[in-house]
Design a protein around this motif. Structure first.
Motif, short mmCIF file in Angstrom:
data_model
loop_
_atom_site.label_atom_id
_atom_site.label_comp_id
_atom_site.label_asym_id
_atom_site.label_seq_id
_atom_site.Cartn_x
_atom_site.Cartn_y
_atom_site.Cartn_z
N MET A 1 1.74 2.21 6.24
CA MET A 1 0.94 1.46 5.27
C MET A 1 1.76 0.32 4.70
O MET A 1 2.79 0.53 4.06
CB MET A 1 0.51 2.40 4.14
N THR A 2 1.32 -0.93 4.94
CA THR A 2 1.96 -2.10 4.35
C THR A 2 0.87 -2.99 3.79
O THR A 2 0.10 -3.60 4.53
CB THR A 2 2.78 -2.87 5.41
N ARG A 3 0.77 -3.07 2.47
CA ARG A 3 -0.30 -3.84 1.83
C ARG A 3 0.27 -4.58 0.62
O ARG A 3 1.20 -4.11 -0.03
CB ARG A 3 -1.44 -2.93 1.34
N THR A 4 -0.33 -5.71 0.30
CA THR A 4 0.06 -6.41 -0.92
C THR A 4 -0.81 -5.98 -2.09
O THR A 4 -0.42 -6.14 -3.25
CB THR A 4 -0.06 -7.93 -0.72
N ASN A 5 -1.99 -5.44 -1.80
CA ASN A 5 -2.89 -4.92 -2.84
C ASN A 5 -3.26 -3.48 -2.48
O ASN A 5 -3.65 -3.21 -1.34
CB ASN A 5 -4.17 -5.75 -2.91
N ILE A 6 -3.12 -2.57 -3.44
CA ILE A 6 -3.49 -1.18 -3.16
C ILE A 6 -4.44 -0.67 -4.24
O ILE A 6 -4.33 -1.01 -5.43
CB ILE A 6 -2.25 -0.26 -3.07
N THR A 7 -5.37 0.14 -3.80
CA THR A 7 -6.34 0.76 -4.70
C THR A 7 -6.08 2.26 -4.72
O THR A 7 -5.99 2.90 -3.68
CB THR A 7 -7.78 0.47 -4.24
N LEU A 30 2.81 -5.78 -9.11
CA LEU A 30 2.62 -4.77 -8.07
C LEU A 30 1.29 -4.92 -7.35
O LEU A 30 1.13 -4.53 -6.20
CB LEU A 30 2.73 -3.36 -8.67
N ARG A 31 0.29 -5.48 -8.04
CA ARG A 31 -1.05 -5.65 -7.48
C ARG A 31 -1.64 -4.31 -7.04
O ARG A 31 -2.15 -4.15 -5.93
CB ARG A 31 -1.04 -6.63 -6.31
N ALA A 92 -2.18 7.82 2.16
CA ALA A 92 -0.85 8.04 1.60
C ALA A 92 -0.97 8.76 0.26
O ALA A 92 -1.97 8.61 -0.45
CB ALA A 92 -0.14 6.70 1.42
N VAL A 93 0.05 9.54 -0.08
CA VAL A 93 0.00 10.35 -1.28
C VAL A 93 1.28 10.17 -2.09
O VAL A 93 2.38 10.14 -1.54
CB VAL A 93 -0.17 11.85 -0.95
N LEU A 311 5.42 2.14 -1.17
CA LEU A 311 4.36 2.24 -0.17
C LEU A 311 3.87 0.87 0.29
O LEU A 311 3.44 0.71 1.44
CB LEU A 311 3.18 3.04 -0.72
N THR A 312 3.95 -0.12 -0.58
CA THR A 312 3.45 -1.45 -0.21
C THR A 312 4.28 -2.08 0.90
O THR A 312 3.81 -2.98 1.59
CB THR A 312 3.42 -2.40 -1.42
N TYR A 313 5.52 -1.64 1.05
CA TYR A 313 6.32 -2.17 2.17
C TYR A 313 6.59 -1.11 3.24
O TYR A 313 7.55 -1.20 4.01
CB TYR A 313 7.62 -2.82 1.69
#
Length: 414
Positions: A1-7, A30-31, A92-93, A311-313
């Motif tokens: 998981m690589t995201r710049t925005n996470i919900t 962190l977005r 992801a947890v 997690l974002t990276y």
């Protein structure tokens, strides 16, 4: 998981859950945002819009718009069901539930491997102290010899009140409960079980040894006697609940949670109130000390935030030490420990035959009785007198170490 925005799908909106929400509001870089929150109490007033909340866990677990499940509930069995299903669903947890992790760690490691989905749990070890990731990454190629620490803020708060302020155990516990540092049923903390669960995690990331909680000796602070407290004061020492894991010369690992007499020169002697402290000893980096708050909404939320950022990276635990050290085992019968044992009834006195050496004895009908001696760690765990009424066991100010055979001991004394 690589995201710049996470919900985020958040389970639990108690002290830590609300702390996480507040921290996210103050960390726009962190977005990350909370998309949905699952709770149990339908009658509790909420500070956020009602449409954010649900009482059905599947609303979060089956929602394709939620990237990460953050689990912050206090029920270990329910937490396990949530975390397992989330991983199987490809989400992801991040969790802070050390009891759930300790009881299911082998399965959860295997699930991560099979699904390719990360499970992070920095907040489960020492709240605000970045322990897990440091052990996992910084010491990756360094030979760690030991890790020891105060890993439970509730018991440290109680012991501080007893050691520094002269309060009785009962008064210190009541104050901790009033301030919210201890639960109304504090058994998990004061019996050493919470510290034992955290030691399971430390073992896995320090040495690559996966053990169950039931494999580790845990003695809590609920039996600390006035005589043990007086003995510590007379010796100029403080009693701390210490979780320790140490590599033995012959290759095994000794690990236990024990109330411990700590000298003023030791780093842990200055860890007070709800703070946690951890000391690592390694072959090349030598001795290092970590200090930080071990309880509270923001300290715990800060660790959850760190995991979300990781997690974002695309970060995940690789558990390389488990693969490298498959030969390692717990070796309680190859280790020994020096202890002070106090007792109020001769019928429950420790069996001197259990000890390698008895160093000192004291008997008093008024103050109570005690002995000090060296005993095998495995023998201590098996001792019938250990859990008897009126018996208090405190480790003396010396680390766990390899056992010395009787012939070697006799030769040394000669």
């Amino acid at each position: 998981m690589t995201r710049t925005n996470i919900t985020i799908g958040l389970f639990g909106f108690g002290v830590v859950g609300q702390g996480l929400h507040a921290v996210l509001e103050r960390t726009p870089g962190l977005r990350a945002r909370i998309g949905r929150i699952a709770v149990k109490d339908r009658n509790k007033a909420r500070t956020l819009p009602t449409e954010l909340f649900t009482f059905d866990k599947q609303d979060l677990l089956d929602d394709p718009d939620l990237d990460v499940i953050v689990e912050l509930i206090d029920n270990a069995d329910e937490a396990y069901v949530i975390v397992k299903q989330a991983l199987l669903n490809g989400k992801a947890v991040v969790t802070a539930n050390k009891k759930m992790l300790a009881e299911h760690l082998p399965e959860l490691i295997e699930l991560q491997k099979n699904t390719g989905v990360p499970l992070l749990y920095e907040a489960a070890a020492c709240a605000s102290i970045p322990v897990i990731r440091n052990l996992e990454e910084y010491y990756d190629t360094d030979l760690l010899d030991s890790v020891e620490g105060i890993v439970n803020g509730s018991t440290n708060y109680i012991l501080t009140a007893m050691n520094r302020d002269g309060q009785t155990y009962g008064d210190a516990l009541a104050k901790a409960q009033k301030l919210g540092f201890a639960e109304s049923n504090p058994a998990l903390d004061v019996e050493g079980l919470d510290a034992r669960n955290k030691l399971v995690l430390l073992l896995a990331h320090t040495f690559g040894l996966v053990a169950g909680p039931e494999d580790l000796l845990a003695v809590g602070i609920d039996r600390i006697s006035p005589l043990a407290t007086a003995y510590a004061r007379e010796q100029g020492l403080a009693i701390k609940l210490v979780a320790e894991a140490r590599r033995l010369p012959e290759g095994g690992i000794a690990a236990a949670v024990l109330p411990t007499l700590v000298a003023p020169s030791h780093e842990l002697s200055n860890v007070h109130d709800e703070f946690n402290g951890l000391v690592t000893q390694s072959g090349f980096a030598d001795r290092q000390f970590f200090l930080g708050r071990g309880a509270g909404a923001f300290p715990t939320a800060s660790a959850v935030l760190s995991d979300l950022s990781a997690l974002t990276y695309g970060y995940r635990y690789e558990y390389k030490k488990i693969q490298q050290n498959a030969h390692l085992n717990l070796a309680p019968d190859a280790a020994e420990v020096d202890v002070l044992v106090t007792f109020t009834d001769e019928a429950n006195a420790p069996d001197e035959a259990d000890f390698t050496v008895v160093h000192e004895q004291f008997r008093s009908a008024q103050r109570g009785s005690y002995l000090t001696g060296t005993i095998g760690l495995g023998q201590l765990a098996r001792a019938a007198w250990l859990r008897q009424a009126g018996v208090c066991v405190v480790r003396l100010a010396a680390p766990l170490r390899a056992a010395v055979s009787v012939p070697e001991l006799a030769e040394a004394e000669a």
